[in-house]
Scaffold this active site. Structure first.
Site, PDB file in Angstrom:
ATOM      1  N   CYS A 269       0.853  -1.180   0.000  1.00 29.79           N
ATOM      2  CA  CYS A 269       0.000   0.000   0.000  1.00 29.79           C
ATOM      3  C   CYS A 269       0.893   1.236   0.000  1.00 29.79           C
ATOM      4  O   CYS A 269       1.846   1.315   0.782  1.00 29.79           O
ATOM      5  CB  CYS A 269      -0.921   0.007   1.220  1.00 29.79           C
ATOM      6  SG  CYS A 269      -2.346  -1.094   1.058  1.00 29.79           S
TER       7      CYS A 269
ATOM      8  N   CYS B  88       5.072   3.914 -12.220  1.00 31.96           N
ATOM      9  CA  CYS B  88       5.754   4.304 -13.460  1.00 31.96           C
ATOM     10  C   CYS B  88       6.672   3.185 -13.929  1.00 31.96           C
ATOM     11  O   CYS B  88       7.667   2.872 -13.263  1.00 31.96           O
ATOM     12  CB  CYS B  88       6.565   5.582 -13.232  1.00 31.96           C
ATOM     13  SG  CYS B  88       7.438   6.137 -14.711  1.00 31.96           S
TER      14      CYS B  88
END
Length: 329
Positions: free
Chosen positions: A145, A153
């Site tokens: 998380c 990315c």
């Protein structure tokens, strides 16, 4: 078991391929600009010194921000958001969804949590066994998380979130400046080469490709940078742009927008001297955020499901041009 572990390791290695491509392109661009353009083609010594100085300043800032964005691990929620062993056991023993939701609601009363699922339930991560703080999401690639997650990315093989969003913004900025500097300084020579006034085939090939590649990256980076500037000034993440966050009273797309200046300061901090540098200066700890309604009045929308007003004390902030959204919510 052994086979699955080997496959996971192979997958992790594959994730580094885009990063390797970026590094190779950057190394080649440095070689083509410094050696073929500055040392071979430029005849004016003053022009050569000026171009090399500007280039290395821009190149250094680009590398610094690139490394910081790449190497800074995403922040995960603190221990207080994780279920204790007794709470976890109680949660697992309950069979009904309503009972499970009630347990999470009781636990969340002690936490600064205001966002909900689309059904109005407390946001809970079954993988990490924790109650998600506001703007936190689970990344299926990083398997964790991430606080104020923006996106994963692939070109950096890293999650962009609270801990490195400032670095990512500076990386986009200095990448664009790097490409624009190359295009603006090489274009006159590029025109001469295109018209056939210079005949060195090796130099011609490097300079032509350097100009074209830099121009293509500059256009793409320009769109990406302006998109993230808009997200920054409106205090949204890419995930919140794609999916509006929900609260007790329903969805609110501008819930975290507290004004352009305040939004900017949440990410870049109040020390202006640190703004241009990839040094962490963001406000807060990434677990709680000021809400738009708090700036005007204590709206019922701020109730944390337990009748308490959701007013925070210390508030927080928060490729290579395509982005991958890798979220398991």
């Amino acid at each position: 078991m052994l086979l699955s572990a080997c496959l996971r390791r192979c997958a992790r290695l594959l994730y580094w391929i885009p990063v390797t491509i970026i590094i190779m392109v950057v190394m080649w661009s440095y070689y083509a600009y410094v050696v073929h353009f500055c040392w071979i083609l430029l005849t004016c010594a003053t022009q050569r010194v000026v171009f090399l100085c500007l280039f290395h300043v821009c190149f250094g800032m680009f590398l610094w921000s690139f490394w910081k964005t790449l190497s800074t691990p995403p922040s995960s929620p603190s221990v207080e958001f994780q279920l204790s062993s007794s709470d976890s056991m109680l949660y697992e023993q309950e069979m009904g969804g309503l009972e499970k939701s009630q347990i999470l609601l009781e636990i969340s009363q002690k936490l600064p949590v205001h966002t909900r699922t689309a059904t109005g339930a407390i946001r809970f991560c079954h993988h990490c066994q924790l109650i998600k703080p506001d703007r936190c999401h689970h990344c299926s690639v990083c398997q964790m998380c991430v606080l104020k997650m923006d996106h994963h990315c692939p070109w950096l093989n890293n999650c962009i979130g609270f801990s490195n969003y400032k670095f990512f913004m500076l990386f986009l900025l200095y990448s664009l400046l790097y490409c624009l500097l190359i295009v603006s300084t090489v274009t006159p020579t590029f025109i001469e080469l295109w018209l056939g006034k210079l005949f060195d085939s090796c130099v011609k090939l490097h300079v032509l490709f350097l100009t074209l590649v830099s121009a293509m990256f500059a256009v793409t980076l320009c769109f990406l940078l302006f998109f993230h500037i808009w997200l920054l000034t409106s205090n949204k993440t890419t995930l919140e742009w794609l999916s509006v966050p929900f609260f007790v009273d329903g969805p609110a797309s501008e819930a975290f927008d507290v004004g352009v200046r305040a939004n900017f300061l949440q990410v870049f901090g109040k020390k202006k001297s640190l703004w241009p540098f990839p040094v962490f200066s963001s406000e807060g700890d990434g677990h709680s955020f000021p809400l738009r309604w708090q700036m005007s009045s204590h709206s019922p929308s701020l109730m944390n499901g337990n009748g308490h007003c959701a007013v925070e004390g210390s508030v927080v902030s928060p490729e290579g041009v395509s982005v991958t959204i890798a979220v398991d919510d």
